[in-house]
Design a protein around this motif. Structure first.
Motif, mmCIF file in Angstrom:
data_model
loop_
_atom_site.group_PDB
_atom_site.id
_atom_site.type_symbol
_atom_site.label_atom_id
_atom_site.label_comp_id
_atom_site.label_asym_id
_atom_site.label_seq_id
_atom_site.Cartn_x
_atom_site.Cartn_y
_atom_site.Cartn_z
ATOM 1 N N TYR A 28 -8.649 -15.772 12.291
ATOM 2 C CA TYR A 28 -8.446 -17.162 11.878
ATOM 3 C C TYR A 28 -9.739 -17.816 11.389
ATOM 4 N N GLY A 29 -10.725 -16.970 11.063
ATOM 5 C CA GLY A 29 -11.958 -17.475 10.475
ATOM 6 C C GLY A 29 -13.071 -17.671 11.483
ATOM 7 N N PHE A 30 -14.228 -18.067 10.972
ATOM 8 C CA PHE A 30 -15.388 -18.310 11.827
ATOM 9 C C PHE A 30 -16.398 -19.163 11.064
ATOM 10 N N ILE A 31 -17.357 -19.705 11.789
ATOM 11 C CA ILE A 31 -18.441 -20.457 11.159
ATOM 12 C C ILE A 31 -19.389 -19.440 10.527
ATOM 13 N N GLU A 32 -19.565 -19.527 9.217
ATOM 14 C CA GLU A 32 -20.252 -18.448 8.510
ATOM 15 C C GLU A 32 -21.700 -18.277 8.943
ATOM 16 N N GLU A 33 -22.325 -19.352 9.445
ATOM 17 C CA GLU A 33 -23.713 -19.224 9.917
ATOM 18 C C GLU A 33 -23.836 -18.335 11.156
ATOM 19 N N LEU A 34 -22.728 -18.076 11.833
ATOM 20 C CA LEU A 34 -22.755 -17.217 13.024
ATOM 21 C C LEU A 34 -22.885 -15.733 12.673
ATOM 22 N N ASP A 35 -22.631 -15.402 11.427
ATOM 23 C CA ASP A 35 -22.729 -13.995 10.992
ATOM 24 C C ASP A 35 -24.190 -13.662 10.693
ATOM 25 N N CYS A 36 -25.015 -13.747 11.730
ATOM 26 C CA CYS A 36 -26.472 -13.632 11.565
ATOM 27 C C CYS A 36 -27.045 -12.423 12.298
ATOM 28 N N HIS A 37 -26.174 -11.538 12.814
ATOM 29 C CA HIS A 37 -26.651 -10.371 13.568
ATOM 30 C C HIS A 37 -26.344 -9.059 12.856
ATOM 31 N N ARG A 38 -26.132 -9.139 11.538
ATOM 32 C CA ARG A 38 -25.778 -7.932 10.787
ATOM 33 C C ARG A 38 -26.863 -6.862 10.885
ATOM 34 N N GLU A 39 -28.108 -7.274 10.745
ATOM 35 C CA GLU A 39 -29.197 -6.289 10.773
ATOM 36 C C GLU A 39 -29.354 -5.664 12.153
ATOM 37 N N ARG A 40 -28.956 -6.394 13.172
ATOM 38 C CA ARG A 40 -29.036 -5.861 14.538
ATOM 39 C C ARG A 40 -27.805 -5.025 14.884
ATOM 40 N N GLY A 41 -26.714 -5.182 14.102
ATOM 41 C CA GLY A 41 -25.585 -4.286 14.303
ATOM 42 C C GLY A 41 -24.266 -4.903 14.695
ATOM 43 N N ILE A 42 -24.072 -6.227 14.443
ATOM 44 C CA ILE A 42 -22.766 -6.839 14.697
ATOM 45 C C ILE A 42 -22.355 -7.640 13.468
ATOM 46 N N LEU A 43 -21.306 -7.168 12.785
ATOM 47 C CA LEU A 43 -20.794 -7.833 11.585
ATOM 48 C C LEU A 43 -19.602 -8.702 11.948
ATOM 49 N N LEU A 44 -19.431 -9.791 11.236
ATOM 50 C CA LEU A 44 -18.252 -10.639 11.383
ATOM 51 C C LEU A 44 -17.466 -10.650 10.075
ATOM 52 N N LYS A 45 -16.150 -10.538 10.190
ATOM 53 C CA LYS A 45 -15.260 -10.648 9.035
ATOM 54 C C LYS A 45 -14.054 -11.482 9.446
ATOM 55 N N ASP A 46 -13.368 -12.059 8.426
ATOM 56 C CA ASP A 46 -12.152 -12.809 8.724
ATOM 57 C C ASP A 46 -10.906 -12.067 8.257
ATOM 58 N N CYS A 47 -11.070 -10.789 7.910
ATOM 59 C CA CYS A 47 -9.947 -9.949 7.502
ATOM 60 C C CYS A 47 -10.392 -8.490 7.591
ATOM 61 N N PHE A 48 -9.440 -7.592 7.448
ATOM 62 C CA PHE A 48 -9.777 -6.172 7.444
ATOM 63 C C PHE A 48 -10.574 -5.867 6.174
ATOM 64 N N PRO A 49 -11.715 -5.205 6.281
ATOM 65 C CA PRO A 49 -12.555 -4.963 5.101
ATOM 66 C C PRO A 49 -11.883 -4.049 4.079
ATOM 67 N N THR A 50 -12.067 -4.379 2.822
ATOM 68 C CA THR A 50 -11.454 -3.592 1.744
ATOM 69 C C THR A 50 -12.420 -2.561 1.164
ATOM 70 N N ASP A 51 -13.694 -2.702 1.496
ATOM 71 C CA ASP A 51 -14.719 -1.835 0.884
ATOM 72 C C ASP A 51 -15.285 -0.830 1.884
ATOM 73 N N ILE A 52 -14.409 -0.240 2.678
ATOM 74 C CA ILE A 52 -14.848 0.744 3.668
ATOM 75 C C ILE A 52 -15.289 2.025 2.971
ATOM 76 N N VAL A 53 -16.451 2.509 3.343
ATOM 77 C CA VAL A 53 -16.962 3.781 2.825
ATOM 78 C C VAL A 53 -16.941 4.792 3.961
ATOM 79 N N THR A 54 -16.176 5.862 3.783
ATOM 80 C CA THR A 54 -16.082 6.897 4.804
ATOM 81 C C THR A 54 -17.057 8.025 4.486
ATOM 82 N N VAL B 267 -19.490 -0.553 6.110
ATOM 83 C CA VAL B 267 -18.888 -1.781 5.580
ATOM 84 C C VAL B 267 -20.011 -2.664 5.052
ATOM 85 N N GLU B 268 -19.975 -2.921 3.760
ATOM 86 C CA GLU B 268 -20.998 -3.765 3.117
ATOM 87 C C GLU B 268 -22.413 -3.266 3.428
#
Length: 283
Positions: A249-275, A205-206
């Protein structure tokens, strides 16, 4: 719906100056018409719960409990049909359901000459008809149905909403033909802390690999997200690898800061899933 920290702070500041009533919720929607109602309701509930936690101790001193109980007795003696407990809770800025619990527990102590169990109290709060005093039963009922953030009615609604979003996520995974193991299956295998769904075949995802998905039917503010990280998300990461958290129901966007470590945040089901299948087909 994602909010910046500044947008969230503005909403929280507004809520700090109003009482936690349905009227205040309407004012909140009027003040911030561009925000989704579900997001505002979630923030409204979370901010109120923080306030109650900050003031919880002062309402549970022996002196406060006795004062509330005597005011209740005096109030119903004058007019048993008046919403005495509800008005008292609003006056002292305390959750009506929690005020009902305090007075009910004090009443039962006097009647039974013993401290009632939490299970016994909870049963009566869920079904006030069990309370051996018709006036108090009516007062407790008024508190539970008029409390928009606490109490058995709110707990049932929250549980139902959480389950509804887990079902929605399951349907979306099936629609995408993604194989998964659900939380109940993992619990049956002996796992204690488990995400809602573990993907049997990881996806991207992304640009980030995802092994598990957690559904949260709430807004991700700083305090709740930090608690979830400590109690749940990092445990999932340690055991199952990187994953995705959906705050419906959303989140504070600055909290999405652990992507490189392995935890992503989204406010909906991702549309760009690559299998894996999709990735191999592109080669």
């Amino acid at each position: 719906m994602k909010l910046t920290k500044a947008q969230y702070d503005e909403i929280a500041q507004f809520l700090g100056h109003v009482q936690p009533t349905r009227q205040s919720l309407r004012k909140l929607k009027e003040k911030f018409p561009s925000q989704s109602q579900s997001t505002l309701l979630s923030i409204f509930s979370q901010e109120y719960q923080k306030q109650i936690k900050r003031t919880h101790a002062k309402h549970h001193t022996a002196e406060a409990i006795e004062t509330y109980y005597q005011r209740y007795l005096n109030g119903v003696m004058k007019n048993a049909a008046a919403p005495v407990l509800l008005e008292l809770a609003n006056e002292v800025d305390f959750a009506p359901s929690l005020m009902a619990r305090i007075v009910l527990e004090r009443f039962l102590q006097e009647k039974e000459q013993t401290i009632p169990s939490k299970t016994f109290i909870n049963s009566m709060l869920r079904d006030p008809s069990q309370i051996p005093d018709g006036v108090l039963a009516n007062q407790v009922y008024q508190c539970t149905v008029n409390d928009c953030c606490y109490g058995p009615l709110v707990d049932c609604i929250k549980h139902a909403i959480g389950h509804e979003h887990e079902v929605l996520l399951r349907e979306m995974l099936l629609e995408k033909n993604l194989s998964f193991i659900a939380e109940d299956q993992l619990r049956a295998k002996g796992y204690d802390k488990t995400p809602d769904f573990i993907l049997e075949v990881p996806v991207a995802v992304e640009g980030h690999i995802i092994h598990w998905i957690e559904s949260k039917a709430s807004f991700g503010d700083e305090s709740s997200h930090q608690a979830y990280l400590q109690d749940q998300f990092w445990s999932y990461w340690n055991r199952f690898g990187p994953g995705l958290v959906i705050y419906w129901y959303g989140f504070i966007e600055e909290l999405d800061c652990h992507r490189e470590r392995g935890i992503l945040l989204k406010d909906c089901f991702p549309t760009d899933i690559v299998t894996l299948r999709h990735s191999m087909a592109q080669r």
